[in-house]
Motif scaffolding. Sequence first.
Motif, PDB file in Angstrom:
ATOM      1  N   PRO A  27     -30.465 -25.955  25.055  1.00 17.49           N
ATOM      2  CA  PRO A  27     -30.146 -24.738  25.348  1.00 17.49           C
ATOM      3  C   PRO A  27     -29.672 -23.736  24.054  1.00 17.49           C
ATOM      4  CG  PRO A  27     -28.564 -26.319  25.971  1.00 17.49           C
ATOM      5  CD  PRO A  27     -29.674 -26.973  25.313  1.00 17.49           C
ATOM      6  N   TYR A  28     -30.608 -23.282  23.327  1.00 18.94           N
ATOM      7  CA  TYR A  28     -30.438 -22.434  22.317  1.00 18.94           C
ATOM      8  C   TYR A  28     -30.720 -21.023  22.409  1.00 18.94           C
ATOM      9  CZ  TYR A  28     -30.710 -20.579  17.714  1.00 18.94           C
ATOM     10  OH  TYR A  28     -30.452 -19.430  16.639  1.00 18.94           O
ATOM     11  N   ALA A  29     -30.196 -20.144  22.075  1.00 14.58           N
ATOM     12  CA  ALA A  29     -30.629 -18.545  22.432  1.00 14.58           C
ATOM     13  C   ALA A  29     -31.411 -18.129  21.362  1.00 14.58           C
ATOM     14  CB  ALA A  29     -29.133 -17.723  22.637  1.00 14.58           C
ATOM     15  N   TYR A  30     -32.735 -18.628  21.556  1.00 13.58           N
ATOM     16  CA  TYR A  30     -33.557 -17.940  20.646  1.00 13.58           C
ATOM     17  C   TYR A  30     -33.771 -16.543  20.336  1.00 13.58           C
ATOM     18  CZ  TYR A  30     -35.420 -22.687  19.979  1.00 13.58           C
ATOM     19  OH  TYR A  30     -35.525 -24.146  19.660  1.00 13.58           O
ATOM     20  N   ASP A  31     -33.531 -15.796  21.938  1.00 14.41           N
ATOM     21  CA  ASP A  31     -33.540 -14.294  21.783  1.00 14.41           C
ATOM     22  C   ASP A  31     -32.562 -13.706  21.099  1.00 14.41           C
ATOM     23  OD1 ASP A  31     -32.059 -15.597  23.645  1.00 14.41           O
ATOM     24  OD2 ASP A  31     -32.559 -13.978  25.217  1.00 14.41           O
ATOM     25  N   ASP A  32     -31.310 -14.287  20.874  1.00 17.33           N
ATOM     26  CA  ASP A  32     -30.125 -13.734  20.311  1.00 17.33           C
ATOM     27  C   ASP A  32     -30.276 -13.912  18.918  1.00 17.33           C
ATOM     28  OD1 ASP A  32     -29.181 -12.958  22.732  1.00 17.33           O
ATOM     29  OD2 ASP A  32     -27.723 -14.725  22.572  1.00 17.33           O
ATOM     30  N   PHE A  33     -30.982 -15.159  18.398  1.00 17.37           N
ATOM     31  CA  PHE A  33     -31.069 -15.446  17.128  1.00 17.37           C
ATOM     32  C   PHE A  33     -32.193 -14.457  16.406  1.00 17.37           C
ATOM     33  CE2 PHE A  33     -33.672 -18.554  14.208  1.00 17.37           C
ATOM     34  CZ  PHE A  33     -32.556 -18.305  13.068  1.00 17.37           C
ATOM     35  N   LEU A  34     -33.288 -13.990  17.225  1.00 14.50           N
ATOM     36  CA  LEU A  34     -34.262 -13.006  16.693  1.00 14.50           C
ATOM     37  C   LEU A  34     -33.658 -11.677  16.748  1.00 14.50           C
ATOM     38  CD1 LEU A  34     -37.281 -14.360  18.753  1.00 14.50           C
ATOM     39  CD2 LEU A  34     -37.304 -14.107  16.155  1.00 14.50           C
ATOM     40  N   ALA A  35     -32.796 -11.189  17.515  1.00 16.67           N
ATOM     41  CA  ALA A  35     -32.239 -10.042  17.752  1.00 16.67           C
ATOM     42  C   ALA A  35     -30.996  -9.712  16.632  1.00 16.67           C
ATOM     43  CB  ALA A  35     -31.851  -9.685  19.143  1.00 16.67           C
ATOM     44  N   HIS A  36     -30.371 -10.672  15.930  1.00 19.07           N
ATOM     45  CA  HIS A  36     -29.386 -10.679  15.367  1.00 19.07           C
ATOM     46  C   HIS A  36     -29.658  -9.560  13.787  1.00 19.07           C
ATOM     47  CE1 HIS A  36     -25.711 -11.255  13.075  1.00 19.07           C
ATOM     48  NE2 HIS A  36     -25.126 -11.566  14.282  1.00 19.07           N
ATOM     49  N   PRO A  37     -28.719  -8.713  13.382  1.00 26.80           N
ATOM     50  CA  PRO A  37     -29.284  -7.772  12.306  1.00 26.80           C
ATOM     51  C   PRO A  37     -29.158  -8.807  10.966  1.00 26.80           C
ATOM     52  CG  PRO A  37     -26.985  -7.336  13.303  1.00 26.80           C
ATOM     53  CD  PRO A  37     -27.645  -8.123  14.251  1.00 26.80           C
ATOM     54  N   ALA A 114     -38.192 -14.839  23.881  1.00 29.69           N
ATOM     55  CA  ALA A 114     -38.573 -14.899  22.308  1.00 29.69           C
ATOM     56  C   ALA A 114     -39.799 -14.277  22.364  1.00 29.69           C
ATOM     57  CB  ALA A 114     -38.368 -16.133  21.985  1.00 29.69           C
ATOM     58  N   LEU A 115     -40.747 -14.720  23.141  1.00 29.25           N
ATOM     59  CA  LEU A 115     -42.101 -14.123  23.166  1.00 29.25           C
ATOM     60  C   LEU A 115     -42.023 -12.568  23.463  1.00 29.25           C
ATOM     61  CD1 LEU A 115     -45.212 -14.275  23.436  1.00 29.25           C
ATOM     62  CD2 LEU A 115     -44.815 -14.451  25.765  1.00 29.25           C
ATOM     63  N   GLN A 116     -41.023 -12.076  24.321  1.00 30.04           N
ATOM     64  CA  GLN A 116     -41.142 -10.727  24.434  1.00 30.04           C
ATOM     65  C   GLN A 116     -40.835  -9.880  23.196  1.00 30.04           C
ATOM     66  OE1 GLN A 116     -42.153  -9.108  27.518  1.00 30.04           O
ATOM     67  NE2 GLN A 116     -41.925  -7.306  26.466  1.00 30.04           N
ATOM     68  N   HIS A 117     -39.908 -10.505  22.274  1.00 26.69           N
ATOM     69  CA  HIS A 117     -39.360  -9.895  21.316  1.00 26.69           C
ATOM     70  C   HIS A 117     -40.497  -9.526  20.253  1.00 26.69           C
ATOM     71  CE1 HIS A 117     -37.263  -9.551  17.254  1.00 26.69           C
ATOM     72  NE2 HIS A 117     -38.177 -10.072  16.713  1.00 26.69           N
ATOM     73  N   TYR A 118     -41.467 -10.413  20.272  1.00 28.90           N
ATOM     74  CA  TYR A 118     -42.691 -10.124  19.383  1.00 28.90           C
ATOM     75  C   TYR A 118     -43.675  -8.926  20.265  1.00 28.90           C
ATOM     76  CZ  TYR A 118     -41.031 -13.667  16.180  1.00 28.90           C
ATOM     77  OH  TYR A 118     -40.245 -14.250  15.496  1.00 28.90           O
ATOM     78  N   ALA A 521     -46.305 -19.733  26.305  1.00 24.98           N
ATOM     79  CA  ALA A 521     -46.167 -19.123  24.990  1.00 24.98           C
ATOM     80  C   ALA A 521     -44.982 -19.164  24.214  1.00 24.98           C
ATOM     81  CB  ALA A 521     -47.083 -17.729  24.861  1.00 24.98           C
ATOM     82  N   GLU A 522     -44.044 -19.071  25.155  1.00 25.30           N
ATOM     83  CA  GLU A 522     -42.445 -19.025  24.899  1.00 25.30           C
ATOM     84  C   GLU A 522     -42.195 -20.391  23.815  1.00 25.30           C
ATOM     85  OE1 GLU A 522     -38.350 -17.746  24.783  1.00 25.30           O
ATOM     86  OE2 GLU A 522     -40.406 -16.717  24.776  1.00 25.30           O
ATOM     87  N   GLY A 523     -42.902 -21.740  24.483  1.00 27.25           N
ATOM     88  CA  GLY A 523     -42.721 -22.687  23.825  1.00 27.25           C
ATOM     89  C   GLY A 523     -43.344 -22.622  22.373  1.00 27.25           C
ATOM     90  N   ALA A 524     -44.467 -22.116  22.254  1.00 27.69           N
ATOM     91  CA  ALA A 524     -44.954 -21.810  20.774  1.00 27.69           C
ATOM     92  C   ALA A 524     -44.237 -21.268  19.967  1.00 27.69           C
ATOM     93  CB  ALA A 524     -46.241 -21.185  21.018  1.00 27.69           C
TER      94      ALA A 524
END
Length: 565
Positions: A27-37, A114-118, A521-524
Amino acid sequence: MTSTVPNAVEHADEQQPPITMFGPDFPYAYDDFLAHPAGLGQIPATGHGTEVAVIGGGLSGIVAAYELMKMGLKPVVYEADEIGGRLRTVGFEGCDPELTAEMGAMRFPPSSTALQHYIDLVGLQTRPFPNPLAETTPSTVVDLKGESHYAETVDDLPQVYRDVAAAWNKCLNEGADFSDMNRAMRERDVPRIREIWAKLVEKLDNQTFYGFLCDSEAFRSFRHREIFGQVGFGTGGWDTDFPNSILEILRVVYTEADDHHRGIVGGSQQLPVRLWEREPEKIVHWAYGTSLAKLHENGEPKPAVTRLHRTTGNRITVTDADGDIRTYQAAIFTAQSWMLLSKIACDDSLFPIDHWTAIERTHYMESSKLFVPVDRPFWLDKDEDTGRDVMSMTLTDRMTRGTYLLDDGPDRPAVICLSYTWCDDSLKWLPLSAHERMEVMLKSLGEIYPKVDIRKHIIGNPVTVSWENEPYFMGAFKANLPGHYRYQRRLFTHFMQDRLPADKRGIFLAGDDISWTAGWAEGAVQTALNAVWGVMHHLGGETDAANPGPGDVYDDIAPVELPED
């Protein structure tokens, strides 16, 4: 609801936090990791420009390469075929180039954040995908044992389908704490997620999907189990998954990965291709305007890897199909792991022996599709006698299994996915050419829709794929069998290399088959980010304290570890 047999819980409180693929295993927040400035981390200036091999130009490889480039490293991407991997979008010869077919991934859940980020990063648009009984799907026909049922909502189906839906809901809640886990994941309640999942992993690792159903009093009826297998939930029938581990299925339903799907307008392959060409605004070391394409000769990745071995200093040495030999301090392997057993000559010393065992035991699902272009979405015509659509999204026990109708408007050419099948159903098609497959499918659909002449609307040759027959894939996606949890844990946690002997470090596994959510794709994306963190750490880099990466918090949220003895 978006499924023929609705998913387990209808959420009355629309103000609940949205679900994401947050766990349950990690349970790690990859979306938050990507969005952080603060970004994903940094490499010491002395390491800027260091080459890192990235083997495989699918989504995982391109995401990893893109993020490594932003850190100031020089990714060298190797790709045996074309950028995209199983994000493969093809056209139809002689037809409008905007008319395309998705041979691999074609539908993506909103929980893939995380996929949606890209997707957002490269400016792509999405639209609802016409799954069975989705709001965007005009109508669905369920055809079982020669009897067809037409439905625009689940309430239009016979009572037995609602009985099966109720059985599935009860089975999940009684056997897998569905409501509690769904709530914990929405709230990102890490202690609760880990508490629930630890008990379930220990209890259910040896159980098949089918066995899980049979153990439930709610599914004591064979007829109900049979119907559930043929029409399933979300995207349709799931009986081809019956031999697989129930843990795989729970990951899907907990994260709502099979709900509310969206497709990428213009085709999913645009995502890795656009990332390949994208010039990031924030980049270290490299000049503004640098892209992955510009870092590669002629804008093309290097060819297929034919050999991987270790050399002095724990370096990774790569030989490609042109005979070029290069040595790297670090490498990321994102191709399907079976390539390490077959297409690529590998030293045993690349990985610890228990990782080789996990790679060898990886179980891949077969999958095939066939598409035809048609002159218009004729299925929206109304039957003069019934007033219904003349053809519908179709789930059946006939050879086609799943038929999807895809259009861009009433007056434009359209596409039919005549058949989408898995496992044994896919293997039935393997010896047949695209035209032979089409003939069998048209015959099957003609028995469901005797008034409809599909053939007269076809405007081009069919296109098809059987992923088990693709030489650089050998299967569609990983699906663990019972007892495989330990193997998957070894593969997923491979990026944490401080735990490995020094002579087993430096090459990192990534890709959706390394993830807990293979086939998505999220897993990728998630495993690519794990590998990026691993390479950064291996080369002496670190994350910003305000934005810890997956390796920084690993000890707090590490996947459940089952005993080996």
